[in-house]
Design an enzyme around this catalytic site. Structure first.
Site: not given
Ligand code: HSE
Length: 428
Positions: A10-11, A126, A129, A131, A184, A198, A202, A299
């Site tokens: 995804t990323v 960056e 944490v 996004g 999703g 999670d 962070k 995302g």
């Protein structure tokens, strides 16, 4: 700047998309050349679409890292052991690193950051944490004229979505989670999200940056959101508050108070209105005062945009040769923060008891509060709910957590108490 990228999910896919769209603009407007020299994934199938476009590809990250012409490793594969080995190898050979891997940094940052400093390299993270929110750069650079006194943040989009849907649409936790999964947002196994792990990864990173001490995420108090009921959400509304999962850092004489747990956030606080998958970091600094940064915390393109920002920053600093790597050598176990135990913190508390409908139950409960020297701010009793059961909500005045824990132990032992008590801290 020749980049080796590991991870085309995804990323990783988002980073390739942004670089394809903006590389010319970066060259013309910012004077930096970002060249995707090699794209690496686990299988030939995963790299095939990029090979077809003319990229050099690989399925062997270690060989790619061994290429002396690659200057930067971008690690977007996820997981722990392989990224740890790749990043170690990259740093050993003098390459800079950009990663979004918060779990791996929380676990192994204490060895990787000092190695980076020793080798004169950067590890930029960056995207790890919040996004796309530039919170790491803000704390490392933008806020250095102030001391961070308090940080409270919403940094797990999945939990924020679940709690928002419970609040707005009166959904149960289970139904809100199903909805998040269908859209999703949540992982297939959402435990890391809903049990607060999670957020702890962070929060530990943010608390470390704020305090300049190593905060071990395994030692901070973590409570997730799976025990929050629709009743708690409705009760919070009556108390003019909204339940949010927060990561907290509080500078204290006793050390670093860092933790993750749900909070009743007063509705007039900025964080109460941050909804759905949006993340936010609220900071109270001594010289600056309060600030809020908010935006997409996960995302494809939001997270990728933070990775690309790190790459541009790296290209500018390394090309000029003037900027030193951000010193992170202090992020090591010898420089560990003294953490304030949760029993020594204090708050106002929301406490919900489910009791049998019998004479003297309320008197027994309030008697235990009195014995523990806890002052009650308000009480809500809703009448009989299920046959023979009563729900009692007590809000305490600010008090120490050890007193609350002692009172809850005694209350849960009462014969008239039908279910384990619920406890949620107020933010203020
Ligand atoms: N699972 C995370 C979230 C993804 O829901 O926010 C971003 O770290």
């Amino acid at each position: 700047m020749r980049i080796g990228l590991v991870g085309t999910g995804t990323v990783g896919g988002g980073v390739i998309e942004i670089l394809e769209a903006k590389a010319t603009a970066y060259r013309e407007k910012l004077g930096v050349n970002l060249e995707l020299a090699c794209i690496c994934a686990r299988t030939e199938e995963e790299v095939a679409p990029f090979k077809a476009k003319g990229y050099t590809t690989s399925t062997d990250a270690m060989s790619m890292i061994a290429d002396p012409s690659i200057q930067v490793l971008v690690e977007l594969a996820g997981g722990y052991e392989m990224p740890r080995q790749w990043i170690t190898a990259a740093l050993e050979s003098g390459k800079h690193v950009v990663t979004a891997n918060k779990a791996m940094l929380a676990k192994y940052g204490h060895e990787l950051f000092p190695l980076a400093e020793k080798k004169g390299c950067h590890i930029l993270f960056e995207a790890a944490v919040g996004g796309g929110i530039p919170i790491i750069r803000s704390i490392q650079e933008g806020f250095v004229g102030s001391e961070v006194e308090h940080l409270s943040c919403i940094i797990n989009g999945t939990c924020n979505y679940i709690l928002s849907r419970m609040t707005e649409a009166h959904l149960s936790f289970e139904d809100a989670l199903k909805e998040a999964q269908a859209k999703g947002y949540a992982e297939a196994n959402p435990t890391f999200d809903i049990e607060g792990v999670d957020s702890a990864h962070k929060t530990a990173l943010l608390a470390s940056l704020c305090s300049g001490k190593y905060v071990d995420f395994e030692k901070i108090h973590v409570t997730g959101v799976s025990h929050i009921s629709a009743e708690d959400i409705e009760n919070a509304k009556e108390l003019n508050a909204t339940i949010k999962l927060l990561g907290l850092y509080i500078r204290s004489e006793a050390g670093v108070d860092a933790r993750v747990h749900p909070c009743l956030v007063p509705n007039n606080h900025l964080l109460a209105n941050v909804n759905n998958v949006i993340n936010a970091v609220y900071l109270q600094c001594d010289n600056l005062g309060p600030t809020l940064q908010t935006g997409a915390g996960a995302g494809r393109l939001p997270t990728a945009s933070a990775v690309v920002a790190d790459l541009v920053s790296l290209a500018r600093s390394t090309d000029s040769g003037k900027r030193l790597p951000m010193p992170m050598g202090w992020f090591n176990k010898e420089n560990a923060a003294t953490l304030v135990p949760i029993e020594e913190t204090s708050a106002r508390y929301y406490l919900r008891f489910t009791t049998r409908d019998a004479c003297g139950v309320l008197a027994s409960i309030t008697g235990i509060f009195s014995e523990n020297r806890i002052s009650i701010e308000s009480i809500i009793q809703k009448g009989v709910t299920d046959p023979g059961k009563v729900s009692i909500v007590v809000v305490s005045e600010r008090t120490e957590e050890r007193k609350i824990l002692s009172a809850l132990k005694a209350i849960d032992a009462l014969a008239a108490v039908a279910e384990k008590s619920q406890m949620i801290r107020f933010l203020k």
